[in-house]
Design an enzyme around this catalytic site. Structure first.
Site, mmCIF file in Angstrom:
data_model
loop_
_atom_site.group_PDB
_atom_site.id
_atom_site.type_symbol
_atom_site.label_atom_id
_atom_site.label_comp_id
_atom_site.label_asym_id
_atom_site.label_seq_id
_atom_site.Cartn_x
_atom_site.Cartn_y
_atom_site.Cartn_z
ATOM 1 N N ASP A 42 0.873 -1.178 -0.042
ATOM 2 C CA ASP A 42 0.073 0.079 0.026
ATOM 3 C C ASP A 42 0.954 1.125 -0.055
ATOM 4 O OD1 ASP A 42 0.799 -0.482 2.650
ATOM 5 O OD2 ASP A 42 -1.164 0.144 3.507
ATOM 6 N N LEU B 235 -4.539 -6.971 12.559
ATOM 7 C CA LEU B 235 -5.826 -6.747 12.228
ATOM 8 C C LEU B 235 -6.038 -5.193 12.456
ATOM 9 C CD1 LEU B 235 -7.180 -10.092 13.988
ATOM 10 C CD2 LEU B 235 -6.476 -9.661 11.688
ATOM 11 N N ASP C 209 -5.571 0.550 5.820
ATOM 12 C CA ASP C 209 -6.380 0.200 7.097
ATOM 13 C C ASP C 209 -7.522 1.176 7.261
ATOM 14 O OD1 ASP C 209 -4.188 -1.582 7.046
ATOM 15 O OD2 ASP C 209 -3.240 -0.843 8.922
HETATM 16 P P1 NG1 Z 1 -0.977 -3.782 10.311
HETATM 17 O O1 NG1 Z 1 0.539 -4.014 11.012
HETATM 18 O O2 NG1 Z 1 -1.800 -4.985 9.776
HETATM 19 O O3 NG1 Z 1 -1.635 -2.891 10.963
HETATM 20 C C1 NG1 Z 1 0.524 -2.324 8.383
HETATM 21 C C2 NG1 Z 1 0.379 -0.879 8.007
HETATM 22 C C3 NG1 Z 1 -0.699 -0.848 6.500
HETATM 23 C C4 NG1 Z 1 0.206 -2.207 5.676
HETATM 24 C C5 NG1 Z 1 0.570 -3.168 6.345
HETATM 25 C C6 NG1 Z 1 1.413 -4.157 5.603
HETATM 26 C C7 NG1 Z 1 -0.202 0.889 9.384
HETATM 27 C C8 NG1 Z 1 -1.155 1.683 10.182
HETATM 28 N N1 NG1 Z 1 -0.579 -0.153 8.761
HETATM 29 O O4 NG1 Z 1 -0.605 -3.163 9.047
HETATM 30 O O5 NG1 Z 1 -0.595 0.273 6.062
HETATM 31 O O6 NG1 Z 1 1.480 -1.482 5.287
HETATM 32 O O7 NG1 Z 1 1.237 -3.047 7.494
HETATM 33 O O8 NG1 Z 1 0.701 -4.551 4.406
HETATM 34 O O9 NG1 Z 1 0.897 1.378 9.511
#
Ligand code: NG1
Length: 403
Positions: A36, A126, A172
């Site tokens: 993303d 999550l 997210d």
């Molecule tokens: P998680 O760790 O699942 O909350 C984080 C990032 C996403 C994305 C994913 C990997 C934040 C808020 N969220 O998610 O934007 O990069 O890692 O795909 O940093």
């Protein structure tokens, strides 16, 4: 926890009646991991598990927040467009992140009493943090009578969360604010677009939580930011090698003009081993997202499952964000007949997601329960097993309800 319980807890804590409730769901990313922030599409769905906030406006600018979880002690601060952060890693910074955005972007100026209850496992991949930021942002806007289109708010919320120091992408916030019940969503960036795709009635996504917490405002922040920096450095070098000017060297541009395997061949000439591995993950994952969307639309469970497996291998070998506990869960799920299984979220701990046909669900749940959660033969599973092992229900995006 029922909404009545939220109201009672609010009353007990603040001695007053709340007048509205916000719900912002967590999410599980089905495929499209660590892409993303490269501006590439991702494919998550919102969960039934959500952050709930009971609230009431105040007649000053104070924001007072309390949580049902004793690990998160009460916090308070004044609403404003510039707010000094709490010490690094403090949970209150997620509240301040939302407050700064509500005040600076939309002029929100009404303080609030907020009582927070989260059903989303914390630091488990999550998206508990974004659900919290989204919920507080919606709460503070609603209390100041400001209405914002969810798509616009998703972009604002993603920028807002950078306040805690993690350079996350925008997946997210987009899914938590814009999801449709019964659907996954293809999320594209610059500009943000959210396309709901129905999940066929027979598809089941099992989620299992390693219990290894990944705090992106704490222990995992550096690793996460380093991965993002490598992804950005790799596209700069490959783009420059292909003759693109500054500002044109993006993954979206490269993938619009070349197949993923062509790009990997070019990258092999330019990048060192570490950057090459990160680059290979990103461009192949982008292709998997495209194929996965088609597989979902065609109700092709097997194809979707194979893509999830390939995503996991790429995250483990090229992106190096798996770990022994995640490997154990993935292998147990596959061994019990899941059609695909992968780590979900940022990795390094947190959860896996496994795709099953309905007649495989029980055996996959049982294999995970016995093989991972029950520590010794004849032992008991942990009391919070229902929060750590469950079948995901694709839910609707965030909402505010007057009481
Ligand atoms: P998680 O760790 O699942 O909350 C984080 C990032 C996403 C994305 C994913 C990997 C934040 C808020 N969220 O998610 O934007 O990069 O890692 O795909 O940093």
């Amino acid at each position: 926890m029922s909404s009545e319980t939220h109201l009672v807890a609010f009353r007990e804590h603040f001695g007053l009646e709340p007048d509205r409730l916000v719900r912002a769901p967590g999410r599980v990313n089905l495929i499209g991991e660590h892409v993303d922030y490269a501006g590439l599409p991702v494919f998550p769905m919102a969960l039934e598990q959500a952050v709930h906030v009971a609230m009431r406006p105040r007649d000053d600018r104070l924001v007072r927040a309390a949580s049902s979880d004793p690990n998160y002690p009460p916090r308070e601060f004044l609403l404003g467009s510039e707010i000094e952060p709490f010490p690094d890693g403090d949970w209150g910074n997620y509240l301040k992140a939302a407050a700064v955005a509500a005040a600076s972007r939309y002029g929100a100026d009404c303080g609030a009493d907020l009582w927070i209850h989260s059903e989303v496992p914390v630091a488990a991949g999550l998206s508990s943090s974004s659900a919290l930021v989204d919920a507080i942002l919606l709460a503070l806007l609603d209390i100041s009578n400001i209405e914002v289109d969810p798509l616009e708010l998703a972009t604002v919320a993603a920028d807002a969360e950078q306040y805690v120091g993690t350079r996350g992408g925008g997946m997210d916030q987009a899914i938590s604010l814009c999801a449709r019940e019964g659907h996954a969503a293809l999320i594209e960036f610059d500009p943000l677009r959210v396309t709901p795709v129905p999940i066929p009635g027979e598809w089941r996504f099992v989620i299992a939580d390693t219990g290894v917490q990944v705090h992106k405002s704490g222990n995992a922040r550096e690793t996460y930011n380093r991965r993002r920096a490598a992804v950005e450095e790799a596209v700069e070098q490959v783009g420059a090698h292909l003759g693109l000017g500054e500002g044109e060297r993006t993954y979206v541009r490269l993938l619009a003009e070349h197949e993923a395997d062509e790009l990997v061949s070019v990258a092999e000439e330019v990048l060192d081993d570490r950057l090459l591995a990160r680059f290979r993950h990103v461009v192949t994952e982008a292709e998997r997202v495209r194929l996965a969307e088609a597989a979902l639309r065609e109700d092709d469970l097997e194809a979707f499952g194979r893509l999830m497996d390939a995503s996991h291998e790429s995250l483990r070998d090229d992106f190096e964000v798996s770990g022994p506990e995640l490997e154990r869960l993935v292998s147990l799920a596959r061994g019990a007949g899941a059609l695909g299984a992968r780590l979900t979220g940022a990795g390094l701990g947190g959860c896996i997601v496994a795709l099953c046909a309905p007649d495989q669900v029980d055996s996959v749940l049982e294999a995970l329960r016995i093989g991972y959660f029950v520590k010794q033969p004849g032992g008991e599973a942990p009391a919070d097993l229902h929060r750590r092992l469950f079948v995901a229900i694709p839910s609707a995006g965030a909402s505010v309800r007057r009481i």
